[in-house]
Design an enzyme around this catalytic site. Structure first.
Site, short mmCIF file in Angstrom:
data_model
loop_
_atom_site.label_atom_id
_atom_site.label_comp_id
_atom_site.label_asym_id
_atom_site.label_seq_id
_atom_site.Cartn_x
_atom_site.Cartn_y
_atom_site.Cartn_z
N ASP A 1 31.14 20.84 21.49
CA ASP A 1 30.32 21.83 21.73
C ASP A 1 28.66 21.49 22.02
OD1 ASP A 1 32.71 22.97 21.00
OD2 ASP A 1 31.93 24.39 19.38
N LYS B 1 37.81 26.27 23.68
CA LYS B 1 38.19 27.07 22.41
C LYS B 1 37.53 28.25 22.26
CE LYS B 1 35.26 23.88 19.61
NZ LYS B 1 34.37 24.84 18.83
N CYS C 1 30.92 24.28 13.56
CA CYS C 1 32.08 23.97 14.42
C CYS C 1 32.58 22.42 13.89
CB CYS C 1 32.04 24.01 16.01
SG CYS C 1 31.83 25.70 16.70
N1 TIU Z 1 29.62 25.12 17.86
C1 TIU Z 1 29.23 25.90 16.84
O1 TIU Z 1 29.01 25.23 15.94
N2 TIU Z 1 29.18 27.09 16.98
C2 TIU Z 1 28.07 27.95 16.20
O2 TIU Z 1 28.15 29.29 16.47
N3 TIU Z 1 27.31 27.44 15.47
C3 TIU Z 1 26.24 27.81 14.61
O3 TIU Z 1 25.60 27.09 14.06
N4 TIU Z 1 26.01 29.08 14.99
#
Ligand code: TIU
Length: 238
Positions: free
Chosen positions: A24, A129, A162
């Site tokens: 991500d 995802k 994530c």
């Molecule tokens: N990719 C991921 O960690 N999604 C989130 O929403 N992370 C946050 O820390 N908000």
């Protein structure tokens, strides 16, 4: 086998059975105007992950070892978005609403794309995802098992969201994860440290924690990987 100094003890992996996970690294989390900022976060806190992750990406590409990028996001019609996720918190903008980089966390919008510094190249898997864990509602496990991958080097954001979900899912499926401390980041430095500590505590209950330098130093420069990068029909690029 290649052995990398790590906590709680050295991480040993077979170079024919390793993959890099880049979780991500999306503009929506790392740049102003994205989803992360809409939640009230200081997105500049994640920027330090880019340079070391770039060096690890270069290593994997040089060796011909597989690289898998993930992107968190939803279908444009939001049919895969639970109300429980959409309505969480008190953001300035919700998932699916129009922001400066397009619709937040929606596939195809500019903000959903990976930051240019870490952009995928031909032959690398890009896995979309809908959730936090990379195994949830995806074919990641199939992709890994089809290639005989048993060890994962893990980078990405955010450490306690994530990345944490993914390495716990990986652990339950029998994969061994080396989480790179400098290639993972959080909006909350204390959560970053705590999450890393949780991974390696209790004899490595979830995985190993190391650094990009330790990994780069451990890989002999002459080692030619035999696990050649393969092309899948996954979308590559932004
Ligand atoms: N990719 C991921 O960690 N999604 C989130 O929403 N992370 C946050 O820390 N908000």
């Amino acid at each position: 086998m290649i052995t990398v100094p790590a906590d709680p003890f050295p991480f040993a992996f077979d170079p024919d059975h390793v993959a890099l996970l880049c979780i991500d690294f999306q503009r929506d989390f790392m740049e102003a105007g994205g989803f992360g900022e809409s939640l009230g976060n200081d997105v500049s806190r994640l920027r330090s992950t880019i340079e070391p992750t770039g060096r690890v990406l270069d290593l994997f590409r040089r060796q011909g070892w597989p690289v898998i990028h993930t992107r968190e996001g939803h279908r444009p019609d939001l049919t895969d978005l639970f109300a429980a996720k959409r309505d969480r918190g008190n953001p300035t903008l919700r998932i699916g609403e129009e922001g400066p980089m397009g619709r937040l966390l929606v596939r195809g919008s500019a903000g959903h794309g990976i930051v240019p510094e870490l952009a995928p190249v031909e032959g690398e898997v890009v896995l979309d995802k809908p959730g936090k864990g990379s195994f949830y509602a995806t074919d990641l496990e199939t992709i890994l098992r089809a290639r005989g991958i048993t060890s994962l080097v893990v980078t990405g954001v955010t450490t306690e969201v994530c990345v944490q979900s993914t390495v716990r899912e990986a652990n339950d499926r029998g994969f061994e994860s080396l989480i790179l401390a400098d290639c993972t980041g959080s909006y909350f430095p204390e959560f970053h440290q705590s999450a890393l500590a949780m991974f390696s505590a209790q004899g490595g209950i979830v995985g190993w924690v190391g650094t990009s330098d330790a990994l780069l130093d451990a890989v002999p420069t002459a080692t030619a990987g035999t696990a050649a990068a393969t092309t899948t029909d996954e979308e590559v690029g932004q």
